[in-house]
Design an enzyme around this catalytic site. Structure first.
Site, PDB file in Angstrom:
ATOM      1  CB  CYS A 112      -1.038   0.103   1.122  1.00 57.13           C
ATOM      2  SG  CYS A 112      -1.959  -1.451   1.240  1.00 57.13           S
ATOM      3  CG  HIS A 260      -3.208   3.569   2.373  1.00 56.64           C
ATOM      4  ND1 HIS A 260      -3.591   3.249   1.189  1.00 56.64           N
ATOM      5  CD2 HIS A 260      -3.121   2.522   3.143  1.00 56.64           C
ATOM      6  CE1 HIS A 260      -4.002   1.990   1.468  1.00 56.64           C
ATOM      7  NE2 HIS A 260      -3.664   1.239   2.536  1.00 56.64           N
ATOM      8  CG  ASN A 290      -6.629  -0.529   1.431  1.00 56.75           C
ATOM      9  OD1 ASN A 290      -6.019  -0.212   0.620  1.00 56.75           O
ATOM     10  ND2 ASN A 290      -6.194  -1.006   2.661  1.00 56.75           N
TER      11      ASN A 290
HETATM   12  N1  COA Z   1     -18.590  -8.054   9.629  1.00 59.18           N
HETATM   13  C1  COA Z   1     -19.019  -8.553  11.029  1.00 59.18           C
HETATM   14  N2  COA Z   1     -18.193  -8.794  11.869  1.00 59.18           N
HETATM   15  C2  COA Z   1     -17.062  -8.923  11.586  1.00 59.18           C
HETATM   16  C3  COA Z   1     -16.438  -8.970  10.471  1.00 59.18           C
HETATM   17  C4  COA Z   1     -17.274  -8.230   9.310  1.00 59.18           C
HETATM   18  N3  COA Z   1     -16.925  -7.941   8.122  1.00 59.18           N
HETATM   19  N4  COA Z   1     -15.157  -9.149  10.259  1.00 59.18           N
HETATM   20  C5  COA Z   1     -14.682  -9.300  11.596  1.00 59.18           C
HETATM   21  N5  COA Z   1     -15.906  -9.396  12.474  1.00 59.18           N
HETATM   22  C6  COA Z   1     -16.229  -9.698  13.820  1.00 59.18           C
HETATM   23  C7  COA Z   1     -14.978 -10.385  14.500  1.00 59.18           C
HETATM   24  O1  COA Z   1     -15.240 -12.102  13.938  1.00 59.18           O
HETATM   25  C8  COA Z   1     -15.142 -10.321  15.776  1.00 59.18           C
HETATM   26  O2  COA Z   1     -15.815 -11.211  16.447  1.00 59.18           O
HETATM   27  P1  COA Z   1     -15.829 -11.836  18.008  1.00 59.18           P
HETATM   28  O3  COA Z   1     -15.540 -10.680  18.678  1.00 59.18           O
HETATM   29  O4  COA Z   1     -17.093 -12.421  17.973  1.00 59.18           O
HETATM   30  O5  COA Z   1     -14.909 -12.665  17.711  1.00 59.18           O
HETATM   31  C9  COA Z   1     -15.410  -9.015  15.872  1.00 59.18           C
HETATM   32  O6  COA Z   1     -16.075  -8.681  14.700  1.00 59.18           O
HETATM   33  C10 COA Z   1     -14.333  -7.880  16.277  1.00 59.18           C
HETATM   34  O7  COA Z   1     -13.257  -8.369  15.373  1.00 59.18           O
HETATM   35  P2  COA Z   1     -12.019  -7.512  15.127  1.00 59.18           P
HETATM   36  O8  COA Z   1     -10.904  -8.162  14.168  1.00 59.18           O
HETATM   37  O9  COA Z   1     -11.473  -7.365  16.788  1.00 59.18           O
HETATM   38  O10 COA Z   1     -12.410  -6.270  14.933  1.00 59.18           O
HETATM   39  P3  COA Z   1     -11.735  -4.692  14.846  1.00 59.18           P
HETATM   40  O11 COA Z   1     -12.217  -3.793  15.685  1.00 59.18           O
HETATM   41  O12 COA Z   1     -10.082  -4.714  15.060  1.00 59.18           O
HETATM   42  O13 COA Z   1     -11.798  -3.973  13.260  1.00 59.18           O
HETATM   43  C11 COA Z   1     -10.876  -3.925  11.181  1.00 59.18           C
HETATM   44  C12 COA Z   1     -11.227  -4.694  12.264  1.00 59.18           C
HETATM   45  C13 COA Z   1      -9.974  -4.913  10.157  1.00 59.18           C
HETATM   46  C14 COA Z   1     -11.811  -3.065  10.610  1.00 59.18           C
HETATM   47  C15 COA Z   1      -9.663  -3.085  12.061  1.00 59.18           C
HETATM   48  O14 COA Z   1      -8.517  -4.003  12.793  1.00 59.18           O
HETATM   49  C16 COA Z   1      -8.730  -2.459  10.877  1.00 59.18           C
HETATM   50  O15 COA Z   1      -9.035  -1.307  10.426  1.00 59.18           O
HETATM   51  N6  COA Z   1      -7.219  -2.597  10.815  1.00 59.18           N
HETATM   52  C17 COA Z   1      -6.557  -2.063   9.993  1.00 59.18           C
HETATM   53  C18 COA Z   1      -6.656  -2.783   8.856  1.00 59.18           C
HETATM   54  C19 COA Z   1      -6.063  -2.080   7.559  1.00 59.18           C
HETATM   55  O16 COA Z   1      -6.131  -0.982   7.444  1.00 59.18           O
HETATM   56  N7  COA Z   1      -5.482  -2.793   6.632  1.00 59.18           N
HETATM   57  C20 COA Z   1      -4.720  -2.323   5.501  1.00 59.18           C
HETATM   58  C21 COA Z   1      -3.509  -1.491   5.958  1.00 59.18           C
HETATM   59  S1  COA Z   1      -2.664  -1.276   4.387  1.00 59.18           S
END
Ligand code: COA
Length: 335
Positions: A112, A260, A290
């Site tokens: 990215c 980004h 993204n």
């Molecule tokens: N829809 C519904 N629920 C979802 C889901 C979706 N698409 N994806 C994950 N969940 C659930 C998980 O299973 C988890 O459930 P549980 O608590 O029962 O186990 C819950 O939501 C929380 O998951 P978690 O991974 O802890 O969520 P989060 O608050 O960390 O958010 C992201 C996830 C990916 C949005 C967040 O971590 C993020 O933005 N990270 C940066 C990612 C990024 O920018 N990447 C690219 C960089 S170049």
């Protein structure tokens, strides 16, 4: 030694819009979950388009806005993780489509951060006298490397391309860079390519007992979302701070921040850490998600076409992602 300035920008995204509700009809997710955690409402996904067609579309618009003919280019860099083919690479396919026969062409892979790394590389070519006019493209068809059954990642990404033309100048438009890499944290964002399966390797493996169980390596993007989140909100403000210190400027001097577009909450956290109003940050992840290497390029193009950039404005571009890699660039607009 020559100075460098931004001459023009362009972008091109696939026709097909995939909304959060479309995804919710395919998997256990919801518009509310995606929107509140990421700021993403929809993304563009290829159906007929290719990495090359998107790149060429973005490039043509960038050349048009720069008032440059393809034959004048002496460098083309395509930042991508997802070329249509490894051979020939994306930049050679773009050269062929544009008829940019005087350009030296190569691809650059920095996930990215790719567009920011490529723009920096092109600026250094021009500054060092190795090129006068460079086309830099950030393009991805991430939809082909996403596991569409993994709701944690597939909801984040989209396809698209953006481009910028840089040229030699008497007045400095490119003012500096602060780039970084942390390979030790590479495991937080991965994609396995293919196994080495030559006959010598196969024989070697049969003669060397495997001491550890083989890891299950995914050929799709794997992401530790929370680790990536923590990395981004730490490294991005650090690199912007370093960049501005080098230039003798402060955040108050910057007119536009083009980060980004991974996640609204990341941009918000960076703005908070820098103590800058969100009004100065370009946001388009609601429409495109993204798009990895394309993201800063598309956002930059939207900013340039919005009419809000004035002569003398300072722009900070900042990319971050797999590698882990990150980098920030400082431009002063010379219009
Ligand atoms: N829809 C519904 N629920 C979802 C889901 C979706 N698409 N994806 C994950 N969940 C659930 C998980 O299973 C988890 O459930 P549980 O608590 O029962 O186990 C819950 O939501 C929380 O998951 P978690 O991974 O802890 O969520 P989060 O608050 O960390 O958010 C992201 C996830 C990916 C949005 C967040 O971590 C993020 O933005 N990270 C940066 C990612 C990024 O920018 N990447 C690219 C960089 S170049």
């Amino acid at each position: 030694m020559s100075e460098v300035k931004l001459l023009g920008t362009g972008s091109c995204v696939p026709e097909k819009i995939v909304t959060n509700d479309d995804l919710a009809a395919m998997m256990d997710t919801s518009d509310e979950w995606i929107r509140t955690r990421t700021g993403i409402c929809q993304r563009r996904i290829v159906t007929e388009e290719t990495l090359t067609s998107l790149s060429v579309g973005a490039a043509q618009r960038a050349l048009e806005s720069a008032g440059i003919l393809a034959e004048s280019l002496d460098l083309i860099i395509v930042a991508t993780l997802t070329p249509d083919e490894p051979l020939p690479n994306a930049s050679c396919a773009v050269q062929k489509a544009l008829g940019a026969w005087n350009a030296c062409c190569f691809d650059l892979s920095a996930a990215c951060s790719g567009f920011v790394f490529a723009l920096h590389t092109a600026a250094m070519y021009i500054r060092g006298g190795a090129a006068k006019t460079a086309l830099v493209i950030g393009a991805e068809v991430l939809s082909k490397i996403i596991d569409w059954s993994d709701r944690k990642t597939c909801i984040l990404f989209g396809d698209g391309a953006g481009a910028a033309v840089l040229g030699a100048s008497d007045i400095p438009g490119f003012l500096g860079a602060a780039m970084g890499t942390d390979g030790a944290k590479g495991h937080t964002l991965t994609m396995h390519e293919r196994d080495i399966a030559n006959p010598f390797r196969t024989r070697w493996l049969s003669e060397h007992p495997v001491l550890e169980p083989a890891q299950s390596l995914s050929r799709f993007v794997y992401m530790d979302g929370q680790e990536v989140f923590k990395f981004a909100v730490k490294r991005v403000p650090e690199s912007i701070g370093q960049l501005l210190d080098q230039a003798g400027l402060t955040v108050a001097d910057i007119d536009h921040f083009v980060l980004h577009q991974a996640n609204y909450r990341i941009v918000e956290a960076v703005a908070r850490r820098l103590k800058v109003s969100m009004d100065k940050f370009i946001l388009n992840m609601d429409r495109y998600g993204n798009t990895s290497a394309a993201s800063v390029a598309i956002a930059l193009d939207e900013l340039m076409r919005s009419g809000s950039v004035q002569n003398g404005d300072y722009l900070v571009l900042s990319g971050f992602g797999g590698g882990l890699t990150w980098g920030s660039l400082l431009f002063k607009m010379i219009i």
